[in-house]
Design a protein around this motif. Structure first.
Motif, PDB file in Angstrom:
ATOM      1  N   UNK A 177      23.661  27.758 -17.221  1.00  0.00           N
ATOM      2  CA  UNK A 177      24.458  26.820 -17.796  1.00  0.00           C
ATOM      3  C   UNK A 177      23.799  25.482 -17.683  1.00  0.00           C
ATOM      4  N   UNK A 178      23.798  24.570 -18.794  1.00  0.00           N
ATOM      5  CA  UNK A 178      23.281  23.074 -18.524  1.00  0.00           C
ATOM      6  C   UNK A 178      23.352  22.432 -19.857  1.00  0.00           C
ATOM      7  N   UNK A 179      22.867  21.292 -19.747  1.00  0.00           N
ATOM      8  CA  UNK A 179      22.845  20.355 -20.969  1.00  0.00           C
ATOM      9  C   UNK A 179      21.343  19.845 -21.151  1.00  0.00           C
ATOM     10  N   UNK A 180      20.826  19.950 -22.383  1.00  0.00           N
ATOM     11  CA  UNK A 180      19.538  19.341 -22.752  1.00  0.00           C
ATOM     12  C   UNK A 180      19.812  18.359 -23.821  1.00  0.00           C
ATOM     13  N   UNK A 181      18.581  17.519 -24.057  1.00  0.00           N
ATOM     14  CA  UNK A 181      18.452  16.578 -24.973  1.00  0.00           C
ATOM     15  C   UNK A 181      17.186  16.629 -25.275  1.00  0.00           C
ATOM     16  N   UNK A 182      17.022  16.712 -26.917  1.00  0.00           N
ATOM     17  CA  UNK A 182      15.761  16.782 -27.397  1.00  0.00           C
ATOM     18  C   UNK A 182      15.845  15.206 -28.020  1.00  0.00           C
ATOM     19  N   UNK A 183      14.948  14.544 -27.276  1.00  0.00           N
ATOM     20  CA  UNK A 183      14.745  13.122 -27.616  1.00  0.00           C
ATOM     21  C   UNK A 183      13.505  12.989 -28.664  1.00  0.00           C
ATOM     22  N   UNK A 184      14.053  12.143 -29.752  1.00  0.00           N
ATOM     23  CA  UNK A 184      13.165  12.046 -30.748  1.00  0.00           C
ATOM     24  C   UNK A 184      12.810  13.208 -31.701  1.00  0.00           C
ATOM     25  N   UNK A 185      13.831  14.114 -31.694  1.00  0.00           N
ATOM     26  CA  UNK A 185      13.933  15.388 -31.913  1.00  0.00           C
ATOM     27  C   UNK A 185      13.663  15.806 -33.548  1.00  0.00           C
ATOM     28  N   UNK A 186      13.615  14.755 -34.462  1.00  0.00           N
ATOM     29  CA  UNK A 186      13.380  14.782 -35.637  1.00  0.00           C
ATOM     30  C   UNK A 186      14.529  15.668 -36.451  1.00  0.00           C
ATOM     31  N   UNK A 187      14.026  16.600 -37.218  1.00  0.00           N
ATOM     32  CA  UNK A 187      15.034  17.607 -37.945  1.00  0.00           C
ATOM     33  C   UNK A 187      15.571  18.679 -37.097  1.00  0.00           C
ATOM     34  N   UNK A 188      15.232  18.628 -35.635  1.00  0.00           N
ATOM     35  CA  UNK A 188      15.922  19.500 -34.740  1.00  0.00           C
ATOM     36  C   UNK A 188      15.603  21.018 -34.620  1.00  0.00           C
ATOM     37  N   UNK A 189      14.561  21.395 -35.187  1.00  0.00           N
ATOM     38  CA  UNK A 189      14.358  22.861 -35.164  1.00  0.00           C
ATOM     39  C   UNK A 189      13.945  23.270 -33.799  1.00  0.00           C
ATOM     40  N   UNK A 190      13.223  22.273 -32.895  1.00  0.00           N
ATOM     41  CA  UNK A 190      12.891  22.390 -31.667  1.00  0.00           C
ATOM     42  C   UNK A 190      14.485  22.865 -30.555  1.00  0.00           C
ATOM     43  N   UNK A 191      15.122  21.890 -31.080  1.00  0.00           N
ATOM     44  CA  UNK A 191      16.389  21.961 -30.112  1.00  0.00           C
ATOM     45  C   UNK A 191      17.439  23.211 -30.763  1.00  0.00           C
ATOM     46  N   UNK A 192      16.982  23.743 -32.080  1.00  0.00           N
ATOM     47  CA  UNK A 192      17.852  24.860 -32.436  1.00  0.00           C
ATOM     48  C   UNK A 192      16.995  26.094 -31.650  1.00  0.00           C
ATOM     49  N   UNK A 193      15.711  25.923 -31.637  1.00  0.00           N
ATOM     50  CA  UNK A 193      15.059  27.054 -30.807  1.00  0.00           C
ATOM     51  C   UNK A 193      15.614  27.364 -29.269  1.00  0.00           C
ATOM     52  N   UNK A 194      15.831  25.978 -28.796  1.00  0.00           N
ATOM     53  CA  UNK A 194      16.123  25.862 -27.477  1.00  0.00           C
ATOM     54  C   UNK A 194      17.489  26.573 -27.370  1.00  0.00           C
ATOM     55  N   UNK A 195      18.237  26.002 -28.101  1.00  0.00           N
ATOM     56  CA  UNK A 195      19.753  26.402 -28.102  1.00  0.00           C
ATOM     57  C   UNK A 195      20.071  28.100 -28.028  1.00  0.00           C
ATOM     58  N   UNK A 196      18.963  28.632 -29.027  1.00  0.00           N
ATOM     59  CA  UNK A 196      19.004  29.978 -29.052  1.00  0.00           C
ATOM     60  C   UNK A 196      18.616  30.778 -27.794  1.00  0.00           C
ATOM     61  N   UNK A 197      17.539  30.247 -27.117  1.00  0.00           N
ATOM     62  CA  UNK A 197      16.947  30.465 -25.921  1.00  0.00           C
ATOM     63  C   UNK A 197      17.783  30.291 -24.691  1.00  0.00           C
ATOM     64  N   UNK A 198      18.679  29.255 -24.674  1.00  0.00           N
ATOM     65  CA  UNK A 198      19.510  28.956 -23.793  1.00  0.00           C
ATOM     66  C   UNK A 198      21.017  28.974 -24.307  1.00  0.00           C
ATOM     67  N   UNK A 199      21.513  30.337 -24.456  1.00  0.00           N
ATOM     68  CA  UNK A 199      22.983  30.318 -25.214  1.00  0.00           C
ATOM     69  C   UNK A 199      23.937  29.779 -24.069  1.00  0.00           C
ATOM     70  N   UNK A 200      23.866  29.558 -22.912  1.00  0.00           N
ATOM     71  CA  UNK A 200      24.890  28.911 -22.306  1.00  0.00           C
ATOM     72  C   UNK A 200      24.787  27.439 -21.952  1.00  0.00           C
ATOM     73  N   UNK A 201      23.986  26.747 -22.902  1.00  0.00           N
ATOM     74  CA  UNK A 201      23.693  25.442 -22.668  1.00  0.00           C
ATOM     75  C   UNK A 201      24.401  24.589 -23.820  1.00  0.00           C
ATOM     76  N   UNK A 202      24.484  23.246 -23.819  1.00  0.00           N
ATOM     77  CA  UNK A 202      24.721  22.688 -24.916  1.00  0.00           C
ATOM     78  C   UNK A 202      23.677  21.860 -24.949  1.00  0.00           C
ATOM     79  N   UNK A 203      23.371  21.121 -26.292  1.00  0.00           N
ATOM     80  CA  UNK A 203      22.249  20.363 -26.493  1.00  0.00           C
ATOM     81  C   UNK A 203      22.545  19.173 -27.307  1.00  0.00           C
ATOM     82  N   UNK A 204      21.774  18.097 -27.382  1.00  0.00           N
ATOM     83  CA  UNK A 204      21.779  17.163 -28.239  1.00  0.00           C
ATOM     84  C   UNK A 204      20.393  16.776 -28.868  1.00  0.00           C
ATOM     85  N   UNK A 205      20.241  16.493 -29.987  1.00  0.00           N
ATOM     86  CA  UNK A 205      19.229  16.099 -30.933  1.00  0.00           C
ATOM     87  C   UNK A 205      19.285  14.615 -30.956  1.00  0.00           C
TER      88      UNK A 205
END
Length: 346
Positions: A177-205
């Motif tokens: 579990x944890x929290x990640x930030x995709x800084x300058x993440x544009x359309x968010x597809x990297x964050x979406x891939x990370x969210x699927x890889x880290x299902x226990x985490x919460x993330x922000x683009x």
């Protein structure tokens, strides 16, 4: 005896020929040629279906064949060759392919061609950043948001997101579990891939407000609204939050007039022990690597923005307070390679 020596000028003749190849690909994408050639066809047949000149079409197809975008064969008993989309073209330049990058390539090719046309003026007069009106700045922001929805989105899905996941595989396992930030993440597809890889985490683009709206749309479409959100911020003037265990930041420092201040914000946004992964292009000391970077980042530099020298990013991270800093290596992103640095907040 070698009758085919390479002349020292050959690379420059190749450079002179590149616009012809680029236009051949541009026209292939405009005519959706690679979809048409899912099954082999002759030049005469292609010309008839597309309403083109038969003789010119034959030359065009041979040019694309020479670029590994078509395969060519002469069936037994036939005089005219047949052409079909190569595996490379079918993978990256066909609309129905999940790895289609046609819009992305066209966007980059056209923007670089426009920039090249400005060289004479830029060499004489330089770039005047303060001459841009508020209306022009707003139009630029809107254009970037539209590109994020379409062309940049293709790049992220097909190239960047898989590269980031491959990088994560090489790192020590993260907590459940944890929290990640995709800084300058544009359309968010990297964050979406990370969210699927880290299902226990919460993330922000985090990106400019109009681009963050694009990311939010993509998050909803991915069904990840419960674990992922988009946040509109001006990194140069606004806070980016806190409490993060991981920050992924790619190609953001290039576009900021004070990248050192941005790194300080990233430091403050991390929890103690939090991890920063920073991916940016550099002006390498090796001219071969520099040649892969400079055509794409010359415009960034002419606008007074930042292309780091080797070792500079690590120094900036240290000044911001990061510890355990080391380079993870070079990975190939869209357009040009980037160097990834890792550091932690003590």
């Amino acid at each position: 005896m070698n009758f085919h020596p390479s002349h020292p000028l050959q690379a420059f003749w190749n450079l002179a020929a590149a616009p012809i190849q680029a236009m051949a690909l541009e026209q292939a994408l405009e005519h959706r040629l690679f979809t048409l050639l899912a099954q082999p066809a002759t030049a005469a047949s292609v010309a008839q279906q597309l309403g083109l000149n038969a003789a010119s079409t034959a030359v065009w197809l041979d040019l694309l064949w020479s670029m590994d975008l078509l395969v060519r064969h002469v069936p037994a008993g036939k005089a005219e060759p047949g052409y079909a989309a190569s595996p490379l073209a079918a993978r990256f330049f066909v609309d129905a392919s999940p790895e289609n990058c046609a819009q992305s390539w066209q966007y980059r090719a056209r923007s670089l061609a426009r920039f090249a046309m400005q060289w004479c003026t830029l060499l004489r007069e330089g770039f005047e950043p303060d001459g841009r009106t508020k209306e022009g700045a707003a139009a630029s922001t809107g254009s970037w948001a539209q590109a994020a929805r379409e062309q940049i989105g293709q790049e992220q899905r097909v190239v960047t997101a898989p590269a980031v996941l491959h990088l994560m595989d090489a790192l020590p396992p993260l907590p459940r579990q944890g929290r990640f930030l995709d800084l300058g993440g544009g359309p968010g597809h990297v964050a979406i891939a990370l969210a699927r890889r880290l299902p226990g985490w919460r993330g922000t683009v985090c990106d400019q407000s109009e681009t963050a709206e694009v990311a939010q749309d993509n998050i909803r479409a991915a069904g990840l609204s419960d674990s992922l959100e988009a946040m509109g911020r001006d990194l140069s003037h606004e806070a980016i939050g806190g409490g993060c265990d991981l920050i992924w930041c790619s190609s953001v420092l290039h576009f900021l007039h004070d990248p050192q201040a941005a790194l300080s914000k990233m430091f403050e946004a991390l929890k103690p022990g939090g991890l920063l992964l920073l991916a940016h292009a550099e002006l390498a000391d090796d001219p071969v690597l520099a040649a892969r970077v400079m055509p794409f980042y010359a415009g960034v530099m002419l606008r007074g923005n930042h292309l780091p020298q080797p070792g500079e990013v690590a120094g900036m991270m240290a000044r911001a307070g990061f510890a355990g800093i080391h380079a993870l290596g070079r990975i190939d992103f869209p357009m040009a390679p980037v160097w990834v640095h890792m550091g932690r907040r003590p």
